[in-house]
Design an enzyme around this catalytic site. Structure first.
Site, PDB file in Angstrom:
ATOM      1  N   CYS A 123      41.791  31.825  42.089  1.00  0.00           N
ATOM      2  CA  CYS A 123      42.889  32.714  42.492  1.00  0.00           C
ATOM      3  C   CYS A 123      42.946  32.794  44.019  1.00  0.00           C
ATOM      4  O   CYS A 123      44.028  32.694  44.620  1.00  0.00           O
ATOM      5  CB  CYS A 123      42.682  34.102  41.872  1.00  0.00           C
ATOM      6  SG  CYS A 123      44.005  35.259  42.221  1.00  0.00           S
ATOM      7  N   CYS A 124      41.777  32.952  44.661  1.00  0.00           N
ATOM      8  CA  CYS A 124      41.754  33.004  46.132  1.00  0.00           C
ATOM      9  C   CYS A 124      42.259  31.691  46.721  1.00  0.00           C
ATOM     10  O   CYS A 124      42.906  31.681  47.770  1.00  0.00           O
ATOM     11  CB  CYS A 124      40.339  33.295  46.640  1.00  0.00           C
ATOM     12  SG  CYS A 124      39.805  35.000  46.450  1.00  0.00           S
ATOM     13  N   CYS A 213      42.903  42.033  48.816  1.00  0.00           N
ATOM     14  CA  CYS A 213      43.939  42.342  47.826  1.00  0.00           C
ATOM     15  C   CYS A 213      43.622  43.674  47.147  1.00  0.00           C
ATOM     16  O   CYS A 213      42.458  44.063  47.007  1.00  0.00           O
ATOM     17  CB  CYS A 213      44.002  41.241  46.781  1.00  0.00           C
ATOM     18  SG  CYS A 213      44.573  39.672  47.437  1.00  0.00           S
ATOM     19  N   CYS A 216      41.161  43.771  44.084  1.00  0.00           N
ATOM     20  CA  CYS A 216      39.817  43.230  44.325  1.00  0.00           C
ATOM     21  C   CYS A 216      39.060  43.969  45.420  1.00  0.00           C
ATOM     22  O   CYS A 216      37.968  43.545  45.803  1.00  0.00           O
ATOM     23  CB  CYS A 216      39.923  41.747  44.674  1.00  0.00           C
ATOM     24  SG  CYS A 216      40.689  40.781  43.365  1.00  0.00           S
ATOM     25  N   CYS A 245      36.168  34.514  50.472  1.00  0.00           N
ATOM     26  CA  CYS A 245      37.295  34.073  49.635  1.00  0.00           C
ATOM     27  C   CYS A 245      37.656  32.623  49.897  1.00  0.00           C
ATOM     28  O   CYS A 245      38.566  32.096  49.263  1.00  0.00           O
ATOM     29  CB  CYS A 245      38.498  34.964  49.865  1.00  0.00           C
ATOM     30  SG  CYS A 245      38.946  35.064  51.584  1.00  0.00           S
TER      31      CYS A 245
END
Ligand code: SF4
Length: 251
Positions: A123-124, A213, A216, A245
């Site tokens: 996702c990162c 984010c 997170c 990240c």
């Protein structure tokens, strides 16, 4: 400016940059020489704000970008607008490719980062690293707010280093690499530099030390390391020092 007129990013050029003492002078010289091919890349946290302030004080044009994952805190979006108004600049939002985001969500779900470290990193990668890499294909100098005292993983952060991306050399400069948290806070106070309100708020003794984010990032308690609030559900498996990240792939 044509690329032919620019200094080559070589080890000897990197060495010369390391010999410049004052962060303000490094910023001045790089923006004067590289113009829009030099960029401050920041999420608007403390060190990034000092770098923007110093560049502004130099009185020459400078470029600022932020990676907008589309998942930032509402307070962060509002704050970035306030920074633009205060310094009379436009902060370029570098966003993920929506087709890649849609594909990721349809394959793994919207909250894939809870499933595993691999999926968090995926996702990162889609929301942060890929957009950053797109930007890096077209710049020569990257100013970052990394500091040695931010985490064990960052304890060897250099003042300047060359990173290779797709066959190109980019000079990454961390002008405040050796500043302490106290120096940072004192400078911000002395120069009345704006701070993201999340970094000032305290709720039940907890405060945000590091912002990413919205889902997170959680606040930390006194005594916890500053990155323990990131991906908190991983705390029993992943050392806080290893929580990166992927943006700063070559620290
Ligand atoms: Fe995805 Fe969380 Fe990384 Fe943001 S911090 S890109 S939501 S895993």
């Amino acid at each position: 400016m044509t690329e032919n007129c620019l200094p080559k990013i070589t080890n000897s050029f990197c060495y010369k940059v390391r010999q410049i003492d004052r962060p303000q002078e490094i910023l001045f010289q790089m923006f004067k020489r590289f113009e829009e091919r030099a960029v401050i890349i920041t999420s608007g946290q403390l060190t990034g704000m000092i770098i923007i302030h110093m560049a502004h004080e130099n009185g020459i044009p400078f470029r600022v970008c932020t990676v907008d994952t589309l998942r930032l805190f509402p307070e962060t979006y509002t704050f970035l607008q306030q920074v633009e108004a205060r310094y009379g600049i436009q902060i370029e939002r570098i966003k993920p490719d929506l087709k890649q985001v849609d594909r990721m969500i349809s394959q793994h779900g919207e909250f894939l980062f809870f499933d595993s470290k691999d999926k968090q990193e995926y996702c990162c990668h889609i929301r942060k690293v890929e957009p950053l890499e797109r930007l890096l294909t077209d710049i020569d100098v990257w100013f970052s707010g990394l500091r040695r005292d931010q985490s064990g993983n960052r304890s060897r952060t250099p003042k300047a280093q060359i990173i290779e991306k797709k066959g190109r050399s980019i000079l990454k400069i961390n002008p405040l690499f050796d500043w302490t948290e106290k120096q940072v806070r004192d400078f911000i106070k002395e120069h009345d530099i704006p701070i993201n309100p999340l970094l000032l708020s305290k709720v039940n003794g907890q405060s945000y030390e590091s912002l990413g984010c919205i889902i997170c990032t959680t606040p930390t308690l006194p005594g916890e390391s500053r990155r323990s609030g990131r991906w908190r559900w991983q705390n029993t498996q992943v050392e806080d020092n290893k929580k990166e990240c992927g943006l700063h792939f070559s620290i």
